[in-house]
Design an enzyme around this catalytic site. Structure first.
Site, PDB file in Angstrom:
ATOM      1  N   GLY A 293       0.821  -1.208   0.000  1.00 53.70           N
ATOM      2  CA  GLY A 293       0.000   0.000   0.000  1.00 53.70           C
ATOM      3  C   GLY A 293       0.856   1.258   0.000  1.00 53.70           C
ATOM      4  O   GLY A 293       0.532   2.244  -0.665  1.00 53.70           O
ATOM      5  N   TRP A 296       2.244   1.608  -3.461  1.00 55.25           N
ATOM      6  CA  TRP A 296       1.217   2.093  -4.385  1.00 55.25           C
ATOM      7  C   TRP A 296       1.211   3.616  -4.437  1.00 55.25           C
ATOM      8  O   TRP A 296       0.997   4.212  -5.492  1.00 55.25           O
ATOM      9  CB  TRP A 296      -0.160   1.587  -3.936  1.00 55.25           C
ATOM     10  N   HIS A 297       1.482   4.265  -3.293  1.00 55.18           N
ATOM     11  CA  HIS A 297       1.446   5.721  -3.250  1.00 55.18           C
ATOM     12  C   HIS A 297       2.591   6.355  -4.024  1.00 55.18           C
ATOM     13  O   HIS A 297       2.460   7.489  -4.496  1.00 55.18           O
ATOM     14  CB  HIS A 297       1.478   6.207  -1.794  1.00 55.18           C
ATOM     15  N   GLY A 298       3.689   5.673  -4.155  1.00 54.41           N
ATOM     16  CA  GLY A 298       4.798   6.268  -4.890  1.00 54.41           C
ATOM     17  C   GLY A 298       6.026   5.390  -4.885  1.00 54.41           C
ATOM     18  O   GLY A 298       6.216   4.565  -3.990  1.00 54.41           O
ATOM     19  N   PHE A 452      -0.375  10.630  -7.258  1.00 59.46           N
ATOM     20  CA  PHE A 452      -0.210   9.195  -7.042  1.00 59.46           C
ATOM     21  C   PHE A 452      -0.884   8.378  -8.125  1.00 59.46           C
ATOM     22  O   PHE A 452      -0.797   7.176  -8.128  1.00 59.46           O
ATOM     23  CB  PHE A 452      -0.767   8.793  -5.660  1.00 59.46           C
TER      24      PHE A 452
END
Length: 452
Positions: A293, A296-298, A452
């Site tokens: 997770g 996923w943001h960066g 994002f």
């Protein structure tokens, strides 16, 4: 032209005008996923796993190429002392959101064979402009029936008016609150990222400034998305529900980026085994889920560390629940501890470098010696205090309207709005909000989750 076709055209224009060079990415993504789903629908129930694998691999391949290839190359060069080169691409807007949305769509098609939609309805589901660029990650079962029913329903002026107010509240939060908290946080983090130590006051003003900036930025976008969708007769799921009031990290993730949390739970955590194979593997699965997770943001170590910290927080939270510790703790203490943990983790989320993050944390824990204050001003603390009051003491818009998501009846929303509105005062507050937003509008900025 049907209402669906009009909304689809508007959504594509909205997305493509500033991102025309990435048009082929989102268009090909929609077409490939739609036709793979159609192919799956023609196969007997329980078969076609290979086709699902092809579809998921396609989606992960696209997002991996544009979002993670450069970072992965840098990591390999550092680990293996190689000289691999890869040009860093401009990230296509919204790719993280519409990729996850379509992966869930394919998985549900494989499991339940319940996605026999028309192409134009599906295309609008993916590209619907209020939620395209920064979420929520909409599930087809929540929105597709509404899209299919758009042409059958009369235009609802009551929902349009409520949506307009919701939109104005979001604009106010973004321009008056979020963007001004950024002015408190940015100098502090920029200083830390340059390698300089920070004082206790500077570090806390910067970390709390960013904590509130991110809160109001994401809250503003979530409310603007719901408001815009309301205006067109579509009810999006809640994606943000006063998360800093959460008395635990488990509850925090039920309130912060709710649709992402739901996706990670349903399509990653449960797929890994969830809590079905004992407590140890449950904790491992939690950690892996939050680690991914964060990624996923960066594509950066700060996001990975942030995800790992939340994975550890969740493990500790579940373990304390098992021991019965959390039941004996006053709620105010639980909220304070949770908020403190979240603030510390946000430092890694915000800082450009790991060194910068540790410089901020060192200042927060008074490990930087007697550094003089360079940034924290009295008016900063007054503004932070106002922000904290809004966060912890005031209800959010969805609470005022008793809105719980797409399942909330139109009549229930309209009745609640009629019960709470006072026409002259409402008009005055809305006009004041619009006036202030225009008056204090800074240079063009984007929402944080837009990146994002």
């Amino acid at each position: 032209m049907s209402q669906v076709a009009v909304l689809l055209t508007a959504s594509l224009v909205f997305y493509l005008l500033p991102n025309w060079e990435h048009a082929y990415i989102i268009v090909s993504s929609v077409l490939v996923n739609f036709f793979i789903a159609r192919w799956l629908l023609r196969l007997p129930q329980g078969t076609g796993r290979w086709l699902l694998t092809v579809g998921v691999t396609f989606n992960l391949g696209v997002i991996g190429y544009y979002k993670y290839a450069f970072f992965g190359t840098q990591v390999l060069n550092g680990l293996l002392d190689t000289q691999l080169s890869f040009s860093q691409h401009v990230l296509p807007v919204g790719i993280s959101f519409y990729t996850f949305q379509q992966i869930a769509f394919l998985v549900d098609t494989f499991r339940y064979r319940n996605t026999a939609y028309r192409l134009k309805d599906y295309a609008l589901f993916v590209t619907f402009f209020p939620q395209l660029i920064a979420g929520p990650i909409v599930h087809h079962s929540q929105v597709m029936p509404q899209i299919e029913a758009i042409h059958k329903k009369p235009f609802n002026w009551s929902l349009f008016n409520i949506g307009l107010v919701w939109l104005v509240v979001g604009v106010f939060k973004k321009i008056i609150l979020a963007d001004n908290f950024a002015k408190i946080a940015n100098p502090v983090f920029n200083h830390a990222d340059k390698g300089f130590a920070l004082s206790l006051a500077d570090s806390w003003s910067g970390s709390l400034g960013y904590t509130l900036q991110l809160y109001f930025d994401f809250s503003a976008y979530s409310e603007m998305a719901i408001g815009l969708a309301f205006m067109f007769g579509v009810k999006l799921p809640l994606n943000f529900f006063s998360p800093y009031k959460a008395p635990s990290i488990v509850e925090f993730w039920r309130r912060w980026h709710i649709t992402l949390s739901t996706f990670l739970r349903d399509y990653l955590y449960i797929a890994l085994g969830g809590n079905r194979k004992g407590k140890l593997l449950k904790y491992v699965n939690l950690f892996i889920t939050m680690l991914l997770g964060g990624l996923w943001h960066g594509a950066g170590w700060g996001f990975i560390i942030w995800g790992a910290l939340h994975g550890l927080y969740l493990i500790i939270n579940h373990f304390f629940r098992f021991l019965g510790v959390t039941r004996a703790m006053p709620k105010a203490v639980s909220v304070a501890i949770t908020f403190f943990a979240v603030v510390c983790a946000w430092v890694f989320f915000r800082a450009v470098s790991i060194e910068g993050a540790f410089n901020v944390l060192s200042g927060m824990f008074a490990l930087s010696g007697t550094e003089p204050n360079k940034f924290a001003q009295l008016y900063h603390w007054v503004f932070i205090a106002i922000g904290l009051f809004v966060v912890f003491a005031l209800p959010n818009v969805s609470q005022l309207l008793n809105y719980q998501g797409p399942e909330t009846a139109d009549e229930q929303i309209s009745a609640r709005w009629s019960a709470i509105q006072v026409s002259r005062i409402s008009a005055l507050l809305i006009g004041l909000s619009i006036g202030l937003a225009i008056m204090f509008m800074p240079e063009p900025t984007v929402f944080i989750y837009f990146n994002f």
